[in-house]
Scaffold this active site. Structure first.
Site, short mmCIF file in Angstrom:
data_model
loop_
_atom_site.label_atom_id
_atom_site.label_comp_id
_atom_site.label_asym_id
_atom_site.label_seq_id
_atom_site.Cartn_x
_atom_site.Cartn_y
_atom_site.Cartn_z
N MET A 30 -31.17 -37.43 81.48
CA MET A 30 -29.75 -36.89 81.37
C MET A 30 -28.94 -38.26 81.69
O MET A 30 -27.68 -38.03 82.32
CB MET A 30 -29.76 -36.06 82.65
CG MET A 30 -30.42 -34.74 82.27
SD MET A 30 -29.76 -33.20 83.07
CE MET A 30 -29.94 -33.67 84.88
N GLY A 31 -29.41 -39.29 81.44
CA GLY A 31 -28.42 -40.47 81.84
C GLY A 31 -28.35 -41.02 83.09
O GLY A 31 -29.35 -40.64 84.00
N ALA A 32 -27.35 -41.66 83.51
CA ALA A 32 -27.29 -42.35 84.80
C ALA A 32 -28.85 -42.85 85.28
O ALA A 32 -29.39 -42.76 86.44
CB ALA A 32 -26.97 -41.35 85.98
N GLY A 36 -36.31 -46.16 87.64
CA GLY A 36 -37.38 -44.95 87.19
C GLY A 36 -37.54 -44.79 85.82
O GLY A 36 -38.70 -44.77 85.12
N HIS A 37 -36.14 -44.59 85.26
CA HIS A 37 -36.46 -44.06 83.81
C HIS A 37 -36.87 -45.29 83.02
O HIS A 37 -37.46 -45.18 82.03
CB HIS A 37 -34.89 -44.05 83.39
CG HIS A 37 -34.07 -42.88 83.92
ND1 HIS A 37 -33.17 -42.85 84.86
CD2 HIS A 37 -34.29 -41.50 83.77
CE1 HIS A 37 -32.83 -41.64 85.14
NE2 HIS A 37 -33.40 -41.01 84.72
N ARG A 187 -29.57 -39.09 91.40
CA ARG A 187 -28.52 -38.47 92.57
C ARG A 187 -28.45 -39.45 93.80
O ARG A 187 -27.50 -39.11 94.70
CB ARG A 187 -28.95 -36.99 93.08
CG ARG A 187 -29.02 -35.99 91.81
CD ARG A 187 -29.02 -34.72 92.31
NE ARG A 187 -28.62 -33.81 91.58
CZ ARG A 187 -29.36 -32.98 90.47
NH1 ARG A 187 -30.75 -33.22 90.22
NH2 ARG A 187 -28.81 -32.21 89.76
O1 PAF Z 1 -35.85 -34.66 84.18
C1 PAF Z 1 -34.49 -34.45 83.60
O2 PAF Z 1 -33.88 -35.62 83.50
C2 PAF Z 1 -34.30 -33.36 82.95
O3 PAF Z 1 -34.76 -32.33 83.45
C3 PAF Z 1 -34.72 -33.53 81.21
C4 PAF Z 1 -36.32 -33.34 81.47
C5 PAF Z 1 -34.36 -34.46 80.55
C6 PAF Z 1 -34.35 -32.17 80.67
O4 PAF Z 1 -32.69 -32.17 80.75
#
Ligand code: PAF
Length: 282
Positions: A30-32, A36-37, A187
């Protein structure tokens, strides 16, 4: 890195990669974006030759009193980080591309979807599964990577994928933590310095609970929960739940259990809701 927003552009890029014999890995977000991403992307790169990341803040998985409107949207810096990370394709669909018809959930998370996170956030997991399913239909990846931090989400995605997308392999990537233990989350940027300090207590509580496990012996599940709960005895963190579940079924753990368990925590620090978990072996 190319960025595409339409279904047709996405299909063309994926078809070209697949025609060139490339294995496609997908990291929905979901961006931001944070470290971790980026760690999910590293995992994706180890499992495939072509990495697709999506950024879409999914309205269906936010409740009426949640932070959909204020959820951080940082596309420019996200995009720069993805280039740096060596991502091949960024998919940034609009709501109309994801939900061309009605914005209604088409997936049901079933009983596991209405306990713990699902009890506090009714409908959240139906909305989450609906968007993941739609993204899987659009991207048609060979593998998809999800973080262990969202353990209940991961459990439900595993179940849906096994049932509806058996050709997609789901890879679990470990939680990335700050030096003080706080699990990285988009968050966390809502936390001021003081709240950030309090938020570290969630992982400390999990560590305390983990220390109550008897390696190789019988462990009392209630003692693990009690120890973790007592360790979070700080009034600034409003505990929502601490729970111990079987990692494979998400059923609550009872005396005599042996196998892989998850100790889960959810708490509010000020206005910010945080979750975390740790895996334990009984
Ligand atoms: O974990 C997330 O960021 C969201 O729940 C996901 C898997 C991208 C679905 O919107």
């Amino acid at each position: 890195m190319k960025t595409v927003t339409s279904e047709a552009q996405l299909h063309a890029e994926i078809a070209e990669a697949k025609a060139a014999g490339k294995k496609v890995a997908f990291v929905p977000t979901m961006g931001a974006l944070h470290q971790g991403h980026l760690s999910l992307i590293e995992v994706a790169k180890r499992h495939a030759d072509f990495v697709v990341v999506s950024i879409f803040v999914n309205p269906l998985q936010f409740g009426p009193n949640e932070d959909f409107d204020k959820y951080p949207r940082t596309l420019e810096t996200d995009s720069a980080q993805l280039v740096e990370a060596g991502v091949d394709l960024l998919f940034t669909p609009t709501v109309e591309v994801i939900y061309p018809g009605s914005q209604e959930p088409t997936k049901s998370a079933g009983p596991v979807g209405s306990v713990l996170e699902g009890a506090v956030r009714p409908g959240h997991f139906d909305g989450m599964l609906t968007v993941v399913s739609r993204l899987f239909d659009l991207v048609q990846p060979n593998v998809a990577v999800f973080g262990a931090k969202d353990a209940q989400q991961l459990h439900l995605i595993n179940a849906m994928t096994k049932r509806d997308y058996p050709s997609i392999k789901i890879i679990e990537a470990p939680t990335i933590r700050e030096a003080g233990g706080l699990a990285l989350s988009s968050r966390n940027r809502y936390l001021d310095e003081e709240a950030h300090e309090v938020a570290q207590q969630l992982s400390a509580a999990l560590r305390a609970g983990a220390a109550a496990v008897h390696p190789g012996g019988q462990t009392n599940p209630n003692l693990v929960i009690e120890t973790a709960t007592n360790a979070l005895a700080t009034p600034e963190a409003k505990l929502e739940y601490i729970a111990l579940v079987d990692k494979d079924t998400f059923e609550p753990i009872e005396n005599g259990f042996s196998g892989r368990a998850l100790l889960l925590i959810a708490a509010r620090v000020g206005e910010t809701r945080l979750i975390d978990n740790t895996e334990l072996t009984f």
